[in-house]
Design a protein around this motif. Structure first.
Motif, mmCIF file in Angstrom:
data_model
loop_
_atom_site.group_PDB
_atom_site.id
_atom_site.type_symbol
_atom_site.label_atom_id
_atom_site.label_comp_id
_atom_site.label_asym_id
_atom_site.label_seq_id
_atom_site.Cartn_x
_atom_site.Cartn_y
_atom_site.Cartn_z
ATOM 1 N N PHE A 57 0.716 -1.355 0.126
ATOM 2 C CA PHE A 57 0.091 0.070 -0.338
ATOM 3 C C PHE A 57 0.602 1.326 0.312
ATOM 4 C CE2 PHE A 57 -3.103 -2.494 1.698
ATOM 5 C CZ PHE A 57 -4.381 -3.276 0.677
ATOM 6 N N GLY A 58 2.272 1.150 0.740
ATOM 7 C CA GLY A 58 2.766 2.287 0.551
ATOM 8 C C GLY A 58 3.460 2.133 -0.304
ATOM 9 N N ILE A 59 3.968 1.337 -1.929
ATOM 10 C CA ILE A 59 4.772 1.502 -2.859
ATOM 11 C C ILE A 59 3.532 2.302 -3.562
ATOM 12 C CG2 ILE A 59 4.410 -0.764 -3.896
ATOM 13 C CD1 ILE A 59 7.194 1.550 -3.483
ATOM 14 N N LEU A 60 2.323 1.638 -2.960
ATOM 15 C CA LEU A 60 1.406 2.320 -4.306
ATOM 16 C C LEU A 60 0.736 3.566 -4.074
ATOM 17 C CD1 LEU A 60 -1.195 1.251 -6.644
ATOM 18 C CD2 LEU A 60 -2.442 1.289 -4.245
ATOM 19 N N VAL A 61 1.077 4.268 -3.064
ATOM 20 C CA VAL A 61 0.896 5.926 -3.115
ATOM 21 C C VAL A 61 1.901 6.220 -3.801
ATOM 22 C CG1 VAL A 61 0.268 7.542 -1.368
ATOM 23 C CG2 VAL A 61 -0.887 5.211 -0.964
ATOM 24 N N VAL A 89 2.853 21.189 0.331
ATOM 25 C CA VAL A 89 2.467 20.579 1.734
ATOM 26 C C VAL A 89 1.734 19.365 1.892
ATOM 27 C CG1 VAL A 89 1.551 21.148 3.286
ATOM 28 C CG2 VAL A 89 2.619 22.913 2.401
ATOM 29 N N GLN A 90 1.029 18.976 0.610
ATOM 30 C CA GLN A 90 0.127 18.089 0.807
ATOM 31 C C GLN A 90 0.759 16.377 -0.002
ATOM 32 O OE1 GLN A 90 -0.495 15.853 -2.246
ATOM 33 N NE2 GLN A 90 0.498 17.215 -3.680
ATOM 34 N N ALA A 91 2.552 17.132 -1.253
ATOM 35 C CA ALA A 91 2.996 16.172 -1.179
ATOM 36 C C ALA A 91 4.292 15.741 -0.235
ATOM 37 C CB ALA A 91 4.181 16.982 -2.504
ATOM 38 N N LEU A 92 4.520 16.879 0.930
ATOM 39 C CA LEU A 92 5.218 16.115 1.581
ATOM 40 C C LEU A 92 4.638 15.547 2.799
ATOM 41 C CD1 LEU A 92 8.042 16.818 3.184
ATOM 42 C CD2 LEU A 92 6.621 18.803 4.450
ATOM 43 N N LEU A 93 3.607 15.785 3.585
ATOM 44 C CA LEU A 93 2.558 14.395 3.905
ATOM 45 C C LEU A 93 2.841 13.148 3.185
ATOM 46 C CD1 LEU A 93 0.007 17.537 6.061
ATOM 47 C CD2 LEU A 93 2.351 16.403 6.376
ATOM 48 N N LEU A 94 1.929 13.254 2.479
ATOM 49 C CA LEU A 94 2.092 11.952 1.920
ATOM 50 C C LEU A 94 2.954 10.926 1.324
ATOM 51 C CD1 LEU A 94 -1.712 12.563 -0.305
ATOM 52 C CD2 LEU A 94 -1.684 11.503 1.645
ATOM 53 N N GLY A 95 4.242 12.196 0.688
ATOM 54 C CA GLY A 95 4.655 11.098 0.616
ATOM 55 C C GLY A 95 5.957 11.375 1.461
ATOM 56 N N GLY A 96 5.857 11.416 3.040
ATOM 57 C CA GLY A 96 6.539 11.422 3.391
ATOM 58 C C GLY A 96 6.252 10.463 4.579
ATOM 59 N N ALA A 98 4.171 7.751 3.184
ATOM 60 C CA ALA A 98 4.085 6.776 2.243
ATOM 61 C C ALA A 98 5.552 6.067 1.900
ATOM 62 C CB ALA A 98 3.743 6.671 1.178
ATOM 63 N N GLY A 99 6.072 7.042 1.654
ATOM 64 C CA GLY A 99 7.770 6.559 2.088
ATOM 65 C C GLY A 99 8.077 5.773 3.256
ATOM 66 N N PHE A 100 7.751 6.295 4.122
ATOM 67 C CA PHE A 100 7.630 5.340 5.790
ATOM 68 C C PHE A 100 7.073 4.366 5.784
ATOM 69 C CE2 PHE A 100 7.326 5.115 10.313
ATOM 70 C CZ PHE A 100 8.779 4.888 10.282
ATOM 71 N N CYS A 101 5.481 4.217 4.963
ATOM 72 C CA CYS A 101 5.306 2.635 5.834
ATOM 73 C C CYS A 101 6.177 1.661 4.518
ATOM 74 C CB CYS A 101 3.849 3.256 4.953
ATOM 75 S SG CYS A 101 3.050 4.224 6.572
ATOM 76 N N THR A 102 6.589 2.087 3.098
ATOM 77 C CA THR A 102 7.759 1.508 2.408
ATOM 78 C C THR A 102 8.297 1.110 3.180
ATOM 79 O OG1 THR A 102 5.756 2.751 0.196
ATOM 80 C CG2 THR A 102 8.070 0.982 -0.241
ATOM 81 N N LEU A 103 9.462 1.790 3.595
ATOM 82 C CA LEU A 103 10.374 1.294 4.026
ATOM 83 C C LEU A 103 10.403 0.340 5.438
ATOM 84 C CD1 LEU A 103 13.800 1.538 3.906
ATOM 85 C CD2 LEU A 103 13.245 3.852 5.738
ATOM 86 N N VAL A 104 9.500 0.895 6.029
ATOM 87 C CA VAL A 104 8.868 -0.299 7.662
ATOM 88 C C VAL A 104 8.743 -1.825 6.785
ATOM 89 C CG1 VAL A 104 8.228 -0.427 9.195
ATOM 90 C CG2 VAL A 104 8.930 1.526 9.034
#
Length: 242
Positions: A57-61, A89-96, A98-104
């Motif tokens: 789901f993280g990589i999908l976002v 702002v939305q790119a920073l929040l959603l991207g951050g 989603a990227g963190f979830c993908t990494l975890v």
């Protein structure tokens, strides 16, 4: 513009695309039985139930964010009333997030694969390389997201990376736009090209055949034993019929 710039941003992208397409065709023609995720749920499921949803789901976002950021010009978002600040702002929040979830998620999956014997034994050398490149791409991508928090035109990839990316499709690479990008964006792009180059030769190839048709297939109907032929008394194998 140096010869290295031309090689990296004018030649290498097309080499990557050629390897991706030719490698995928080759893999499909000569390794159909290997076109699989090599499912290992049978060996371990507890960590898989946690790591797999986080990663997928993280990589999908993340992919959706990349598509929007790279393909939609800044002028179009400005025209519909989405300011640079709001987009940032939305790119920073959603991207951050989603990227963190993908990494975890990928961290859990790698830990599971390394500590579960049968799963580790089923991991090919190509897949091990893929995990290294994938984690590097995620980490550098998160770094570029955090760098974007500082703001400023130099942190706006839509003024450098995005025009270069779109120019590739018209066979007129905007090399100057990419050379003006920050080093973190350039590094993320190079790692991304490496990931796509090895994609057909790893387990990631299953993404091209995601079972989307399962969402639209008819229900499986089971007949009841309450009546009909299924309700007859079972016979032994050696009994005569009729």
């Amino acid at each position: 513009m140096s010869a290295l710039d031309i090689l990296l941003w004018g030649v290498l992208p097309y080499v990557t695309i050629a390897i991706l397409v030719a490698g995928t065709v080759w893999r499909y023609r000569y390794d159909k039985f290997g076109w699989t995720t090599r499912s290992s749920e049978l060996y371990e499921s507890r960590l898989l139930r946690i790591g797999s949803p986080l990663f997928h789901f993280g990589i999908l976002v993340v992919v959706i964010g990349h598509v929007i950021g790279l393909l939609i010009p800044k002028s179009l978002t400005d025209a519909v009333g989405l300011s640079q600040e709001a987009y940032h702002v939305q790119a920073l929040l959603l991207g951050g997030i989603a990227g963190f979830c993908t990494l975890v998620g990928v961290g859990i999956l790698i830990y599971r694969r390394r500590t579960t014997g049968p799963v580790f034994m089923a991991t090919t050398k190509n897949d091990k390389l893929m995990y290294v490149v994938l984690v590097a791409a995620i980490v550098v991508g998160l770094a570029t997201t955090l760098l974007g928090a500082t703001g400023g035109e130099e942190s706006n990839y839509r003024l450098s990376v995005s025009p270069w990316f779109r120019s590739l499709f018209v066979l007129q690479p905007d090399i100057d736009a990419m050379t003006d990008a920050r080093l973190a964006f350039q590094l993320h792009t190079l790692i991304g090209m490496l990931l796509f180059a090895i994609w057909p030769f790893t387990r990631l190839v299953h993404a091209f055949t995601a079972p989307i048709q399962y969402l639209f297939r008819p229900y499986i109907v089971y007949r009841s034993r309450a009546g009909g032929p299924a309700s007859r008394r079972p016979r032994r194998g050696w009994e005569r019929v009729g």
